[in-house]
Scaffold this motif. Sequence first.
Motif, short mmCIF file in Angstrom:
data_model
loop_
_atom_site.label_atom_id
_atom_site.label_comp_id
_atom_site.label_asym_id
_atom_site.label_seq_id
_atom_site.Cartn_x
_atom_site.Cartn_y
_atom_site.Cartn_z
N UNK A 40 0.67 -1.23 -0.02
CA UNK A 40 0.01 0.02 -0.21
C UNK A 40 1.02 1.38 0.14
N UNK A 41 0.47 2.25 -0.79
CA UNK A 41 1.26 3.54 -0.68
C UNK A 41 0.80 4.42 0.40
N UNK A 42 0.10 3.94 1.44
CA UNK A 42 -0.31 4.81 2.48
C UNK A 42 0.75 4.56 3.72
N UNK A 43 0.80 5.51 4.63
CA UNK A 43 1.54 5.22 5.83
C UNK A 43 0.76 4.24 6.75
N UNK A 44 1.56 3.64 7.76
CA UNK A 44 0.71 3.09 8.76
C UNK A 44 -0.13 4.05 9.54
N UNK A 45 -1.18 3.65 10.03
CA UNK A 45 -2.17 4.32 10.86
C UNK A 45 -1.59 5.06 12.22
N UNK A 46 -1.85 5.98 12.46
CA UNK A 46 -1.22 6.73 13.42
C UNK A 46 -1.39 6.13 14.98
N UNK A 47 -2.54 5.48 15.24
CA UNK A 47 -2.60 4.76 16.66
C UNK A 47 -1.72 3.62 16.57
N UNK A 48 -1.19 3.09 15.35
CA UNK A 48 -0.31 1.92 15.46
C UNK A 48 1.25 2.48 15.70
N UNK A 49 1.36 3.68 15.14
CA UNK A 49 2.74 4.40 15.19
C UNK A 49 2.68 4.70 16.69
N UNK A 50 1.85 5.26 17.24
CA UNK A 50 1.74 5.64 18.67
C UNK A 50 2.08 4.28 19.48
N UNK A 51 1.45 3.44 19.39
CA UNK A 51 1.62 2.00 19.99
C UNK A 51 2.98 1.46 20.05
N UNK A 52 3.71 1.65 18.97
CA UNK A 52 5.33 1.51 18.81
C UNK A 52 5.88 2.21 19.56
N UNK A 53 5.51 3.35 19.59
CA UNK A 53 6.43 4.65 20.43
C UNK A 53 6.25 4.20 21.95
N UNK A 54 5.18 3.91 22.37
CA UNK A 54 4.73 3.54 23.72
C UNK A 54 5.50 2.20 24.26
#
Length: 394
Positions: A40-54
């Motif tokens: 997909x030419x979309x970035x990973x959804x923001x809530x998933x990025x936040x979960x990784x940071x947490x």
Amino acid sequence: MELANRVKTLTPSSTLAITAKAKELKKQGHDVIALGAGEPDFNTPEFILNAAQNAMREGMTKYTPSGGIVELKQAIVSKFKADNHLDYSTDQIIVTTGAKHALYTLFQVLLNEGDEVIIPAPYWVSYPEQVKLAGGSPVFLTASEENGFKLTPAQLENAITDKTKAVIINSPSNPTGMMYTEEELKQIGEVCLRHDILIVSDEIYEKLIYSGDPHISIAQLSSDLQEQTVVINGVSKSHAMTGWRIGYAAGPIAIIKAMTSLASHSTSNPTSIAQYAALAAYQMDGEPVEGMKQVFAERLEKLYELLLEIPGVTCIKPKGAFYLFPNVEEASRNNGFASVDEWVSALLEEEKVALVPGSGFGSPNNVRLSYATSMEALIEAATRIKRFVLKHQS
């Protein structure tokens, strides 16, 4: 120093080859439109990025169990129950470094030298190579365009020998986007049960269906079929997480246990942070893929319409994934090329449009186009392809 025999038989990826050539032309300053992408030419959804940071901040950066963290396994069990009406226990699940690694590990624990795996063609390019790396022999069965690129029960029945160990079913399919119906899966399943053949069901494009048809997993059709099937899936396509490398397999405990043991000596475990990101992907209410899917559906409609306007090009409209797999044999021949591969190469050189030749998928008269790029790029690509065909028309 001489390399091992197992790697001498590998066929280079046609997808990677055309991508490399396209990148080189881009470096030279050319305006290249690359339609080879399998992501997909979309970035990973923001809530998933936040979960990784947490997860990183909370210290989830250590080794995990080889088969994946129990929380993610439980989330996958819940996903199977909700989406596929399948009941699994966590010891029937292994989390892997991408769905590709799940397939690789499965063939490593399943196949002995000379065991046969039936692979319908067109096929994803890595299936036969992974079978060969495990010492097995790929057996190709042509799934004709007339039958929607789908294997028939009669074909399967006739191809089974005393060496047949498994058959691969990929629905929705890469590269064709086709899907098997429930009745078709039932009939294939009956053949596999009768001959005690393992079914490898690759369902990585399960969430990307545009026809309104439901996704059917062959494992959900009966308890016997569930016991005879290993389901392969992951978050790469559904949640735009290709680079996170989280996939999984679900199947008989003995197979999953063997896969986990092998993984413990190869990867140790999937990346811890990526596992917590995948956990968030499956715990989130709703379908974060829906917006992405709608965009893909709109692109499919437009590109399909434009392809049919090109002389000598025919195409079966796909129902899922994000690929079109048109037959360009007539266009290639009328343009004076000896093969579709030569036609694809000339198209890239002259019009700077990169397609993947179907020969790499076991279907030399076709090409694969990914519509995982912008609508503007797709329209321009179709314009260039048509111009190229008309220019070379004999």
